[in-house]
Design a protein around this motif. Structure first.
Motif, PDB file in Angstrom:
ATOM      1  N   ASN A   1       0.828  -1.200   0.000  1.00 49.86           N
ATOM      2  CA  ASN A   1       0.000   0.000   0.000  1.00 49.86           C
ATOM      3  C   ASN A   1       0.871   1.262   0.000  1.00 49.86           C
ATOM      4  O   ASN A   1       0.573   2.237  -0.690  1.00 49.86           O
ATOM      5  N   TYR A   2       1.943   1.232   0.750  1.00 49.02           N
ATOM      6  CA  TYR A   2       2.865   2.367   0.800  1.00 49.02           C
ATOM      7  C   TYR A   2       3.485   2.618  -0.574  1.00 49.02           C
ATOM      8  O   TYR A   2       3.599   3.766  -1.007  1.00 49.02           O
ATOM      9  N   THR A   3       3.907   1.577  -1.288  1.00 47.22           N
ATOM     10  CA  THR A   3       4.526   1.766  -2.599  1.00 47.22           C
ATOM     11  C   THR A   3       3.517   2.298  -3.613  1.00 47.22           C
ATOM     12  O   THR A   3       3.869   3.124  -4.463  1.00 47.22           O
ATOM     13  N   LYS A   4       2.251   1.868  -3.537  1.00 47.15           N
ATOM     14  CA  LYS A   4       1.219   2.412  -4.431  1.00 47.15           C
ATOM     15  C   LYS A   4       1.049   3.910  -4.204  1.00 47.15           C
ATOM     16  O   LYS A   4       0.978   4.694  -5.147  1.00 47.15           O
ATOM     17  N   LYS A   5       0.985   4.306  -2.941  1.00 45.38           N
ATOM     18  CA  LYS A   5       0.821   5.721  -2.622  1.00 45.38           C
ATOM     19  C   LYS A   5       2.026   6.537  -3.068  1.00 45.38           C
ATOM     20  O   LYS A   5       1.887   7.656  -3.565  1.00 45.38           O
ATOM     21  N   ALA A   6       3.216   5.983  -2.916  1.00 45.81           N
ATOM     22  CA  ALA A   6       4.421   6.695  -3.322  1.00 45.81           C
ATOM     23  C   ALA A   6       4.462   6.886  -4.837  1.00 45.81           C
ATOM     24  O   ALA A   6       4.833   7.949  -5.333  1.00 45.81           O
ATOM     25  N   LYS A   7       4.055   5.858  -5.587  1.00 44.89           N
ATOM     26  CA  LYS A   7       4.017   5.972  -7.042  1.00 44.89           C
ATOM     27  C   LYS A   7       2.978   6.995  -7.482  1.00 44.89           C
ATOM     28  O   LYS A   7       3.225   7.793  -8.390  1.00 44.89           O
ATOM     29  N   PHE A   8       1.818   6.983  -6.853  1.00 46.29           N
ATOM     30  CA  PHE A   8       0.760   7.913  -7.247  1.00 46.29           C
ATOM     31  C   PHE A   8       1.093   9.341  -6.827  1.00 46.29           C
ATOM     32  O   PHE A   8       0.623  10.299  -7.435  1.00 46.29           O
ATOM     33  N   ALA A   9       1.913   9.500  -5.802  1.00 50.18           N
ATOM     34  CA  ALA A   9       2.323  10.841  -5.371  1.00 50.18           C
ATOM     35  C   ALA A   9       3.062  11.571  -6.490  1.00 50.18           C
ATOM     36  O   ALA A   9       2.979  12.795  -6.598  1.00 50.18           O
ATOM     37  N   GLU A  10       3.762  10.823  -7.331  1.00 47.67           N
ATOM     38  CA  GLU A  10       4.448  11.445  -8.471  1.00 47.67           C
ATOM     39  C   GLU A  10       3.438  12.036  -9.447  1.00 47.67           C
ATOM     40  O   GLU A  10       3.631  13.144  -9.963  1.00 47.67           O
ATOM     41  N   VAL A  11       2.347  11.336  -9.696  1.00 48.20           N
ATOM     42  CA  VAL A  11       1.298  11.841 -10.587  1.00 48.20           C
ATOM     43  C   VAL A  11       0.677  13.102  -9.987  1.00 48.20           C
ATOM     44  O   VAL A  11       0.432  14.081 -10.694  1.00 48.20           O
ATOM     45  N   VAL A  12       0.421  13.082  -8.697  1.00 43.43           N
ATOM     46  CA  VAL A  12      -0.172  14.239  -8.023  1.00 43.43           C
ATOM     47  C   VAL A  12       0.762  15.442  -8.098  1.00 43.43           C
ATOM     48  O   VAL A  12       0.320  16.574  -8.315  1.00 43.43           O
ATOM     49  N   SER A  13       2.057  15.208  -7.956  1.00 43.82           N
ATOM     50  CA  SER A  13       2.999  16.337  -8.015  1.00 43.82           C
ATOM     51  C   SER A  13       3.054  16.939  -9.413  1.00 43.82           C
ATOM     52  O   SER A  13       3.245  18.146  -9.563  1.00 43.82           O
ATOM     53  N   LEU A  14       2.864  16.130 -10.453  1.00 42.28           N
ATOM     54  CA  LEU A  14       2.834  16.658 -11.818  1.00 42.28           C
ATOM     55  C   LEU A  14       1.586  17.511 -12.051  1.00 42.28           C
ATOM     56  O   LEU A  14       1.594  18.390 -12.913  1.00 42.28           O
ATOM     57  N   ALA A  15       0.534  17.276 -11.308  1.00 43.19           N
ATOM     58  CA  ALA A  15      -0.707  18.031 -11.475  1.00 43.19           C
ATOM     59  C   ALA A  15      -0.533  19.504 -11.117  1.00 43.19           C
ATOM     60  O   ALA A  15      -1.200  20.364 -11.695  1.00 43.19           O
ATOM     61  N   SER A  16       0.361  19.815 -10.205  1.00 46.28           N
ATOM     62  CA  SER A  16       0.509  21.209  -9.766  1.00 46.28           C
ATOM     63  C   SER A  16       0.966  22.119 -10.905  1.00 46.28           C
ATOM     64  O   SER A  16       0.522  23.267 -10.998  1.00 46.28           O
ATOM     65  N   GLY A  17       1.815  21.626 -11.793  1.00 50.40           N
ATOM     66  CA  GLY A  17       2.255  22.431 -12.930  1.00 50.40           C
ATOM     67  C   GLY A  17       1.121  22.723 -13.890  1.00 50.40           C
ATOM     68  O   GLY A  17       0.992  23.845 -14.405  1.00 50.40           O
ATOM     69  N   TYR A  18       0.270  21.735 -14.116  1.00 50.20           N
ATOM     70  CA  TYR A  18      -0.878  21.930 -15.001  1.00 50.20           C
ATOM     71  C   TYR A  18      -1.919  22.855 -14.361  1.00 50.20           C
ATOM     72  O   TYR A  18      -2.563  23.640 -15.049  1.00 50.20           O
TER      73      TYR A  18
END
Length: 142
Positions: free
Chosen positions: A38-55
């Motif tokens: 579960n921790y690794t899934k959240k860590a991977k998805f955190a990268e997608v969330v961080s890319l959202a801030s630029g958009y």
């Protein structure tokens, strides 16, 4: 009974003691492995969330410049084209009229999504979040 006979009477662990240790290790592993996944899934998805801030920033500037969200699409009006980066899948991701849809890849079998819908008001832009990330990792949805 002399001292020599007393020392040789017990050496090492009994079978029961070893089985108890193995059982304890098994119980700890049964708890730790799902938590780690579960921790690794959240860590991977955190990268997608961080890319959202630029958009989000690009959409806010576009909306302020045009006075509307219409025309605030990816690869136009200062909003960059979405490329497959890390865990972000560009094939399902888009920015259309300000709505940002980001699809992850290789996070888990469901490929969670993050959808950010802007509302432009007099005091600024507010963002409503939706998508499957709200059920997978609500703490990660911005």
């Amino acid at each position: 009974m002399n001292v020599k006979q007393m020392r040789t009477g017990q050496s090492g662990f009994t079978l029961i003691e070893l089985l108890i240790v193995v059982a304890i290790i098994g119980i700890l592993a049964a708890i730790a492995v799902p938590a780690y996944q579960n921790y690794t899934k959240k860590a991977k998805f955190a990268e997608v969330v961080s890319l959202a801030s630029g958009y989000k920033t690009a959409v806010e500037i576009c909306a302020q410049t045009l006075g509307t969200l219409t025309g605030c699409d990816d690869n136009s009006n200062g909003i960059p084209d979405i490329a497959s980066l890390g865990y972000l899948d560009a094939t399902g991701s888009s920015v259309a009229s300000g709505v940002i849809t980001l699809v992850s890849r290789n996070v888990d079998s469901t490929n969670p999504t993050l959808i950010l819908t802007p509302t432009v008001g007099a005091t600024g832009t507010s963002w409503a979040k939706s998508g499957t990330c709200t059920t997978m990792a609500p703490s990660l949805c911005p």
